[in-house]
Scaffold this motif. Structure first.
Motif, PDB file in Angstrom:
ATOM      1  N   SER B  48       0.603  -1.278  -0.053  1.00 31.78           N
ATOM      2  CA  SER B  48       0.011   0.373  -0.138  1.00 31.78           C
ATOM      3  C   SER B  48       0.644   1.283   0.052  1.00 31.78           C
ATOM      4  O   SER B  48       0.616   2.513  -0.313  1.00 31.78           O
ATOM      5  CB  SER B  48      -0.873  -0.130   0.888  1.00 31.78           C
ATOM      6  N   ASP B  90      -5.828   2.498   2.124  1.00 35.16           N
ATOM      7  CA  ASP B  90      -6.375   2.301   3.381  1.00 35.16           C
ATOM      8  C   ASP B  90      -7.430   2.560   3.848  1.00 35.16           C
ATOM      9  O   ASP B  90      -7.565   2.922   4.626  1.00 35.16           O
ATOM     10  CB  ASP B  90      -5.709   1.135   4.638  1.00 35.16           C
ATOM     11  N   THR B 101      -4.314  -4.230   5.378  1.00 33.02           N
ATOM     12  CA  THR B 101      -4.987  -3.809   4.185  1.00 33.02           C
ATOM     13  C   THR B 101      -6.234  -4.897   4.281  1.00 33.02           C
ATOM     14  O   THR B 101      -5.634  -6.266   4.111  1.00 33.02           O
ATOM     15  CB  THR B 101      -4.684  -3.868   2.384  1.00 33.02           C
ATOM     16  N   ASP B 120      -4.735  -2.687  -5.519  1.00 36.23           N
ATOM     17  CA  ASP B 120      -3.790  -2.691  -4.456  1.00 36.23           C
ATOM     18  C   ASP B 120      -4.342  -3.755  -3.254  1.00 36.23           C
ATOM     19  O   ASP B 120      -5.704  -4.204  -3.027  1.00 36.23           O
ATOM     20  CB  ASP B 120      -3.582  -1.205  -3.231  1.00 36.23           C
TER      21      ASP B 120
END
Ligand SMILES: Nc1nc2c(ncn2[C@@H]2O[C@H](COP(=O)(O)OP(=O)(O)OP(=O)(O)O)[C@@H](O)[C@H]2O)c(=O)[nH]1
Ligand SMILES: [Mg+2]
Lengths: 317, 500
Positions: B48, B90, B101, B120
């Motif tokens: 991320s 996130d 995540t 992602d």
């Protein structure tokens, strides 16, 4: 039998519009696919129609998806009673022009208790007049699928949402437990009372929306174009001052400014931007150099990080 | 810009970052499809953060979003004084609270060369299903490894799932290289290890890059200041040059989504072309019925078209009254998909219940949904790379299975067509999606016999056969093999019959 036709030959010579570029074409194809899939798999679909630019694109895609047939489901407008006047006029014009079925719902409790953005604050007002109203309307219509124009690029929790977004019988979204969604194979299996929100515009960005509106010549509410309009400044936002229900607070004054709107919602909660963009070309180039995101003008998104997720869990679109 | 200079580019001074001389990202020309990519790899390897950094350095983060990021990063700032870029991805409360995540985030950004859709994905094994969701549509995978830790089982799992789902281009991002003091030997060792793994998966296209996602080295801006020994491309350079998945190779396919009958005079079949192309006059077959017709018109909102290609959402009109309904497939008459009651497939089990032998699931592929019984055959052992016999598949397992249908099923092999070769399994008890699968071949009535031309019949002396069957290679694929013991005369008779 591969034909290997050159790209140009694929387009009908009789058509006046130039062909869409491959990027927009791919987005359009994906959206049409989703529309058809939902219409085929669900018994009572409905399309949320908020009258904004995304809704305009959504409606255009729905008409394309079912052509030469009619759009096979009704449009649902949650009317808070505080929309811009021009939006309501535009809505009725579209319904007439395209032979659509429209359902309009206002929360009767909210109306009876006179819930307004001024008296109850933006959070509670949105909760009652939008989220609760939406739940009421979906229950009343017994809709098992509802199309929405949300895009993943709008906000961080939207970026996480599936194209088919599963809802419990009380319309809740459980972001921690979404169904896997592989390839373009959508799982539309639900039990009675459960429903799915379907988002054909998931992969579109704001620029894509505008470029598509331009390419397809889609009608939109004139408030998106710059014009001299009466405004009043409140909480750092420029609010349109044409509705007689807007009472000026001490120290506030009406004035005229050349403004336009980047998103449209309830007028007391939607901030205008200073802009001279009077054409789609102007809007697109303005956007390409914009330094702030589109949701910046929306009071309801600014309360706190994660406020959208919270609202969505409770049934907001 | 050197690493310390980037480190000093604090958030409230965004201009310090954009003042970089070399690349000033401009909008993409959008004359092609966007590249779809995923990040994957084990927990906390920096996926991320890397995407956040990519968005940041390509100016995809707007001022108000940057201000929110700064506010949300408060108190969580690292020693470098940089914002927590992972927060750009996130977006769920639970993710922010736990610093991990949970589900895929889709983001969109562009450079002056092209546009990108990035997914992602989560590193936690528990959320493998969400990684698979992201991988199913990707053209390229960026696999992250923590330079201090090296390859983990989860790295192997993700690399394997990505390959199964058809991804053939990998970037190995050896991340957190800043925490190894930019150790070149370490980078080379991990790259070497991964290239071996990739080769065993049949992937040749791997670019390894030493990266600091946090500091933005070799992501968009080059990291030669701290890694003069690396002269390869940055991540964005590789992404700009990567190819989108090539067109499907088989003939025309139209899975019918719905039949359009707005009036007595019109009957059209609506769907998205899933392979090949079509034009008026073409002869097509309707499957599974096998009826034949000719295409008279391709109708779209923008007037009638004279051809449609893979990806186009169209309405097809045929020259005669034939029985066509949702779930049927209209296909090229001279290049038809496989139809049958039994197929072989590979799949990834996505839910805690795993995949139970003999249980009847719903299988959905394209617009067709039908009952199927799944019989697991083997499961991939991620540590050894071997397929071991298995009777059921637990959650996150990668397995080979046999599928048995009550009604005719219609597929291409996934390798030939990513749309008509893919399916999901739905548990009828929970309605949840429990597996994603890829068709490998049709199964003939005789167990273990696959598609045409993919079998060899050998006649061997029994002792030699016994030795062969004792080898590891054979043991791993035992269920693919059909063995009959016969005398020499009988063998000659059988083989003569085939040649004859
Ligand atoms: N020093 C340093 N720290 C990094 C780097 N990349 C990521 N980190 C840190 O590593 C931690 C984990 O980063 P994330 O980006 O959340 O990891 P992830 O791979 O997305 O984790 P999951 O999605 O939960 O699997 C964070 O504290 C980051 O700041 C890097 O290049 N250098
Ligand atoms: Mg992560």
């Amino acid at each position: 039998m591969p034909h290997n036709l050159p790209e140009t030959e694929l387009h009908n010579p009789q058509s006046t519009k130039p062909p869409l570029d491959p990027h927009l074409k791919a987005l359009e194809n994906e959206a049409i696919h989703i529309f058809r899939e939902v219409a085929a798999e669900f018994e009572r679909p409905v399309m949320l129609y908020s009258i904004g630019k995304d809704s305009s694109v959504l409606l255009h895609l729905a008409r394309k998806a079912f052509y030469p047939g009619r759009v096979p489901f009704p449009l649902l407008h949650i009317d808070t009673g505080w929309k811009f006047q021009e939006m309501i006029a535009f809505r009725d014009e579209m319904v007439e022009k395209y032979d659509l079925d429209l359902v309009v719902h206002t929360n009767p409790r909210g109306a009876a208790e006179n819930v307004t953005p001024f008296s109850h604050g933006s959070a509670l007002y949105t909760d009652i007049m939008k989220t609760e109203a939406l739940r009421q309307a979906l229950d009343a219509g017994q809709y098992d699928a509802a199309f929405g124009g949300a895009r993943r690029d709008e906000e961080a929790s939207r970026a996480k949402e599936r194209i088919y977004s599963f809802r419990t019988p009380d319309h809740r979204w459980d972001p921690r437990n979404q169904r896997p969604e592989l390839w373009n194979i959508y799982n539309g299996m639900i039990r009675k009372g459960e429903s799915v929100r379907a988002f054909p515009l998931s992969n579109w960005t704001e620029v894509d929306i505008w470029r598509y509106i331009q390419a397809e010549e889609i009608p939109i509410v004139p408030l998106y174009f710059a014009k001299k309009r009466p405004i009043v400044e409140r909480d750092g936002m420029m609010i349109l001052a044409e509705d007689p229900r807007l009472e000026l607070l001490p120290g506030e004054a009406k004035r005229e400014e050349v403004i336009r709107f980047r998103t449209l919602g309830c007028f007391p909660l939607t901030g205008a931007i200073r802009s001279g963009a009077t054409t789609l070309n102007d809007i697109i180039s303005e956007l390409e150099t914009a330094t702030v995101s589109e949701r910046q003008g929306r009071a309801i998104d600014r309360d706190q990080s994660g406020s959208m997720e919270k609202k969505k869990r409770e049934g907001y679109f | 810009m050197t690493a310390p200079a980037i480190a000093n580019a604090a958030l409230d001074d965004a201009t310090a970052v954009s003042a970089h001389p070399a690349q000033e990202p401009v909008r993409a020309t959008r004359d092609s499809r966007p590249l779809r990519l995923i990040t994957c790899g084990s927990v906390d390897d920096g996926k991320s953060t890397l995407i956040g950094r990519l968005l940041w350095d390509t100016k995809a983060v707007k001022e108000d979003q940057a201000a929110t990021l700064q506010r949300d990063s408060n108190g969580k700032q690292n020693d470098l004084g940089l914002p927590d870029f992972a927060l750009l991805l996130d977006g769920l409360q639970a993710e922010r609270e736990q610093g991990i995540t949970i589900d895929v985030a889709y983001r969109y950004f562009s450079t002056d060369k092209r546009s990108f859709i990035v997914a992602d994905t989560p590193g936690h094994e528990q959320y493998t299903r969400n990684m698979a969701t992201g991988a199913s549509t990707a053209d390229l995978a960026v696999l992250l490894v923590d330079a201090r830790v090296g390859l983990l089982e989860q790295t192997r799992r993700h690399a394997t799932i990505a390959t199964l789902m058809g991804i053939r281009q990998f970037v190995l991002a050896v991340n957190k290289i800043d925490l190894t003091n930019y150790d070149r030997a370490r980078f080379e060792q991990i790259s070497h290890e991964f290239k071996e793994l990739a080769l065993s998966l049949g992937v040749r296209q791997v670019t390894a890059i030493p990266v600091s996602a946090l500091k933005g080295e070799n992501v968009v801006y080059d990291g030669s200041g701290s890694m003069p020994w690396y002269d390869g491309p940055t991540l964005i350079e590789v992404l700009e040059l990567a190819t989108t998945r090539s067109a499907q190779t088989v003939g025309f396919r139209l899975p019918v989504q719905r039949v359009s009958r707005p009036g007595e005079s019109f009957r059209g079949y609506q769907g998205t072309v899933a392979g090949g192309s079509v034009k008026p006059g073409d002869s097509v077959v309707i499957l599974p019925s096998g009826m034949v017709a000719n295409v008279t018109k391709i109708v779209t909102f923008d007037l009638v078209r004279n051809a449609a290609v893979a990806g186009d959402a169209i309405t097809l009109v045929l020259d005669r009254q034939v029985d066509v309904s949702r779930g049927d497939m209209i296909a090229a008459i001279d290049s038809q998909p496989m139809t049958g009651l039994a197929f072989d497939a590979q799949l990834v089990a996505l839910q805690p219940e795993g995949i139970q032998p003999g249980k009847r699931y719903w299988l959905k592929s394209g617009s067709r949904r039908q009952r199927v019984q799944v019989q697991p055959a083997s499961q991939l052992d991620l540590k050894t790379g071997k397929w071991n016999h298995a009777d059921e598949l637990p959650m996150n397992a990668i397995g080979k299975v046999h599928l048995f249908f009550d009604e005719q099923a219609i597929f291409d092999a996934y390798e030939q067509n990513r749309t008509t070769g893919a399916f999901i399994l739905i548990d009828p008890d929970t309605n949840n999606t429990v597996a994603g699968g890829m068709i490998t071949a049709k199964r003939a009535a005789l167990g273990g016999i696959h598609a045409e031309e993919s079998r060899v019949i050998l006649s061997l002396p029994a002792d030699l056969a016994d030795q062969l069957m004792a080898t590891e290679l054979f043991a791993g694929r035992r269920e693919d093999v059909e063995v009959r013991r016969v005398n020499a005369g009988k063998a000659a008779e059988i083989i003569d019959a085939i040649d004859g």
